[in-house]
Motif scaffolding. Structure first.
Motif, PDB file in Angstrom:
ATOM      1  N   THR A  80       0.829  -1.204   0.000  1.00 44.39           N
ATOM      2  CA  THR A  80       0.000   0.000   0.000  1.00 44.39           C
ATOM      3  C   THR A  80       0.863   1.253   0.000  1.00 44.39           C
ATOM      4  N   THR A  81       1.966   1.205   0.714  1.00 47.27           N
ATOM      5  CA  THR A  81       2.887   2.347   0.759  1.00 47.27           C
ATOM      6  C   THR A  81       3.351   2.722  -0.645  1.00 47.27           C
ATOM      7  N   LEU A  82       3.651   1.723  -1.447  1.00 44.28           N
ATOM      8  CA  LEU A  82       4.111   1.983  -2.811  1.00 44.28           C
ATOM      9  C   LEU A  82       3.043   2.700  -3.628  1.00 44.28           C
ATOM     10  N   TYR A  83       1.796   2.345  -3.435  1.00 44.24           N
ATOM     11  CA  TYR A  83       0.713   3.051  -4.126  1.00 44.24           C
ATOM     12  C   TYR A  83       0.608   4.494  -3.649  1.00 44.24           C
ATOM     13  N   LEU A  84       0.738   4.711  -2.352  1.00 53.50           N
ATOM     14  CA  LEU A  84       0.631   6.064  -1.803  1.00 53.50           C
ATOM     15  C   LEU A  84       1.753   6.963  -2.299  1.00 53.50           C
ATOM     16  N   ALA A  85       2.887   6.360  -2.646  1.00 51.53           N
ATOM     17  CA  ALA A  85       4.085   7.126  -2.981  1.00 51.53           C
ATOM     18  C   ALA A  85       4.195   7.480  -4.463  1.00 51.53           C
ATOM     19  N   GLN A  86       3.152   7.208  -5.251  1.00 51.40           N
ATOM     20  CA  GLN A  86       3.263   7.414  -6.692  1.00 51.40           C
ATOM     21  C   GLN A  86       3.144   8.862  -7.129  1.00 51.40           C
ATOM     22  N   LYS A  87       2.576   9.717  -6.312  1.00 49.24           N
ATOM     23  CA  LYS A  87       2.451  11.121  -6.711  1.00 49.24           C
ATOM     24  C   LYS A  87       3.799  11.817  -6.624  1.00 49.24           C
ATOM     25  N   LYS A  88       4.092  12.631  -7.618  1.00 47.38           N
ATOM     26  CA  LYS A  88       5.358  13.356  -7.633  1.00 47.38           C
ATOM     27  C   LYS A  88       5.402  14.372  -6.486  1.00 47.38           C
ATOM     28  N   ASN A  89       6.595  14.615  -6.031  1.00 50.74           N
ATOM     29  CA  ASN A  89       6.839  15.628  -4.994  1.00 50.74           C
ATOM     30  C   ASN A  89       6.107  15.323  -3.694  1.00 50.74           C
ATOM     31  N   THR A  90       5.983  14.040  -3.372  1.00 49.09           N
ATOM     32  CA  THR A  90       5.417  13.643  -2.094  1.00 49.09           C
ATOM     33  C   THR A  90       6.477  12.943  -1.255  1.00 49.09           C
ATOM     34  N   GLN A  91       6.265  12.956   0.053  1.00 48.96           N
ATOM     35  CA  GLN A  91       7.092  12.204   0.982  1.00 48.96           C
ATOM     36  C   GLN A  91       6.155  11.365   1.839  1.00 48.96           C
ATOM     37  N   VAL A  92       6.393  10.067   1.855  1.00 47.36           N
ATOM     38  CA  VAL A  92       5.555   9.152   2.621  1.00 47.36           C
ATOM     39  C   VAL A  92       6.337   8.676   3.841  1.00 47.36           C
ATOM     40  N   PHE A  93       5.745   8.847   5.006  1.00 46.83           N
ATOM     41  CA  PHE A  93       6.316   8.363   6.257  1.00 46.83           C
ATOM     42  C   PHE A  93       5.448   7.192   6.712  1.00 46.83           C
ATOM     43  N   THR A  94       6.025   6.005   6.731  1.00 41.47           N
ATOM     44  CA  THR A  94       5.257   4.822   7.082  1.00 41.47           C
ATOM     45  C   THR A  94       5.819   4.194   8.355  1.00 41.47           C
ATOM     46  N   PHE A  95       4.938   3.811   9.261  1.00 44.00           N
ATOM     47  CA  PHE A  95       5.309   3.327  10.587  1.00 44.00           C
ATOM     48  C   PHE A  95       5.018   1.830  10.684  1.00 44.00           C
ATOM     49  N   GLU A  96       6.000   1.081  11.183  1.00 43.25           N
ATOM     50  CA  GLU A  96       5.814  -0.359  11.350  1.00 43.25           C
ATOM     51  C   GLU A  96       6.486  -0.832  12.634  1.00 43.25           C
ATOM     52  N   GLY A  97       5.723  -1.562  13.450  1.00 44.04           N
ATOM     53  CA  GLY A  97       6.240  -2.022  14.729  1.00 44.04           C
ATOM     54  C   GLY A  97       6.966  -3.343  14.671  1.00 44.04           C
ATOM     55  N   SER A  98       6.719  -4.138  13.643  1.00 43.77           N
ATOM     56  CA  SER A  98       7.355  -5.451  13.532  1.00 43.77           C
ATOM     57  C   SER A  98       8.654  -5.346  12.742  1.00 43.77           C
ATOM     58  N   PRO A  99       9.795  -5.673  13.329  1.00 45.20           N
ATOM     59  CA  PRO A  99      11.058  -5.619  12.592  1.00 45.20           C
ATOM     60  C   PRO A  99      11.050  -6.500  11.348  1.00 45.20           C
ATOM     61  N   ALA A 100      10.422  -7.670  11.437  1.00 48.11           N
ATOM     62  CA  ALA A 100      10.405  -8.583  10.293  1.00 48.11           C
ATOM     63  C   ALA A 100       9.615  -7.985   9.131  1.00 48.11           C
ATOM     64  N   LEU A 101       8.453  -7.416   9.413  1.00 50.02           N
ATOM     65  CA  LEU A 101       7.653  -6.794   8.356  1.00 50.02           C
ATOM     66  C   LEU A 101       8.330  -5.545   7.817  1.00 50.02           C
ATOM     67  N   ALA A 102       8.994  -4.799   8.700  1.00 50.00           N
ATOM     68  CA  ALA A 102       9.732  -3.616   8.255  1.00 50.00           C
ATOM     69  C   ALA A 102      10.801  -4.010   7.240  1.00 50.00           C
ATOM     70  N   ASN A 103      11.492  -5.110   7.472  1.00 48.28           N
ATOM     71  CA  ASN A 103      12.533  -5.559   6.546  1.00 48.28           C
ATOM     72  C   ASN A 103      11.950  -5.951   5.193  1.00 48.28           C
ATOM     73  N   VAL A 104      10.794  -6.613   5.201  1.00 43.90           N
ATOM     74  CA  VAL A 104      10.139  -6.962   3.938  1.00 43.90           C
ATOM     75  C   VAL A 104       9.734  -5.693   3.190  1.00 43.90           C
ATOM     76  N   SER A 105       9.161  -4.735   3.914  1.00 41.75           N
ATOM     77  CA  SER A 105       8.754  -3.478   3.289  1.00 41.75           C
ATOM     78  C   SER A 105       9.938  -2.769   2.649  1.00 41.75           C
ATOM     79  N   LEU A 106      11.042  -2.671   3.376  1.00 43.34           N
ATOM     80  CA  LEU A 106      12.228  -2.005   2.848  1.00 43.34           C
ATOM     81  C   LEU A 106      12.737  -2.700   1.596  1.00 43.34           C
ATOM     82  N   THR A 107      12.648  -4.027   1.559  1.00 45.71           N
ATOM     83  CA  THR A 107      13.055  -4.774   0.370  1.00 45.71           C
ATOM     84  C   THR A 107      12.181  -4.403  -0.820  1.00 45.71           C
ATOM     85  N   ASN A 108      10.873  -4.283  -0.595  1.00 44.06           N
ATOM     86  CA  ASN A 108       9.972  -3.907  -1.686  1.00 44.06           C
ATOM     87  C   ASN A 108      10.210  -2.477  -2.155  1.00 44.06           C
TER      88      ASN A 108
END
Length: 221
Positions: A80-108
């Motif tokens: 979902t973060t990737l969809y939110l980030a498609q507009k030009k000149n935007t900055q998306v701040f996404t919060f995740e509490g699980s280290p394992a899920l955070a690592n998957v997100s960063l990979t994507n």
């Protein structure tokens, strides 16, 4: 191929076939269907990812609004973060509490070379209060974390410090449980909320006084 199409195909191919097991520490209500603290990526994707039509709807809301500073509570796998980030000149701040899920997100994010996403890892109870110390206004919020009454209202109260009349807040899973339904009712009756839309899967809150307390129930289908 547009990146939206690449996300909906390539990202799914990254996630679904793998049987990689992740250690998951639920910091909120947890899953209604998955038990235990170890889950495969495929199971997480099957039970936790938002429907494609819904994330495309979020993306269109961002595209056609004046959103430049976006906050997402709950990265999950980062799709979902990737969809939110498609507009030009935007900055998306996404919060995740699980280290394992955070690592998957960063990979994507790295796979799609998406450089306008900043992932903030850690318990949102600690990371969000620090984040809102920054006086910059937040234009669009997607709340998709914890899914219990108290934290939902707490996170909203914190975010309210940085919203303005043109901001939009989306609350996911508003009918997921009695707690979330109660939270949604309180949020849409907040004195600074001048309009809301109940889409069943999610609710949208508006803060423009010109809306004059209008509240709608509508289906995406």
């Amino acid at each position: 191929m547009p990146i939206e199409s690449r996300i909906s195909t390539s990202a799914t191919q990254i996630v679904l076939p793998t049987r990689t097991v992740l250690p998951i520490a639920d910091l909120g209500a947890g899953s209604l269907t998955l038990k235990g603290n170890k889950r495969t990526l495929a199971d997480i994707a099957r039970t936790s990812l938002s429907p494609k039509a819904l994330v495309e709807f979020y993306s269109r809301m961002v595209q056609f609004s004046d959103a430049h500073r976006i906050v997402e509570l709950g990265s999950c796998l980062g799709i979902t973060t990737l969809y939110l980030a498609q507009k030009k000149n935007t900055q998306v701040f996404t919060f995740e509490g699980s280290p394992a899920l955070a690592n998957v997100s960063l990979t994507n994010y790295e796979y799609f070379d998406q450089k306008n996403i900043r992932l903030i890892e850690g318990n949102i109870d600690s990371t969000l209060p620090e984040f809102v110390q920054d006086p910059a206004k937040i234009n669009f919020v997607l709340m998709d974390a914890n899914h219990t009454y108290g934290p939902t209202l707490k996170y909203f109260s914190l975010l309210m410090r940085r919203l303005n009349e043109q901001s939009v807040v989306v609350v996911d899973d508003i009918h997921w449980s009695e707690q979330m339904e109660t939270a949604w009712e309180e949020l849409r009756h907040h004195p600074l909320v001048y309009g809301s839309v109940d889409l069943f899967r999610c609710g949208i809150l508006f803060f423009d006084p010109a809306l004059n307390r209008q509240h709608y129930v509508w289906s995406l289908n």
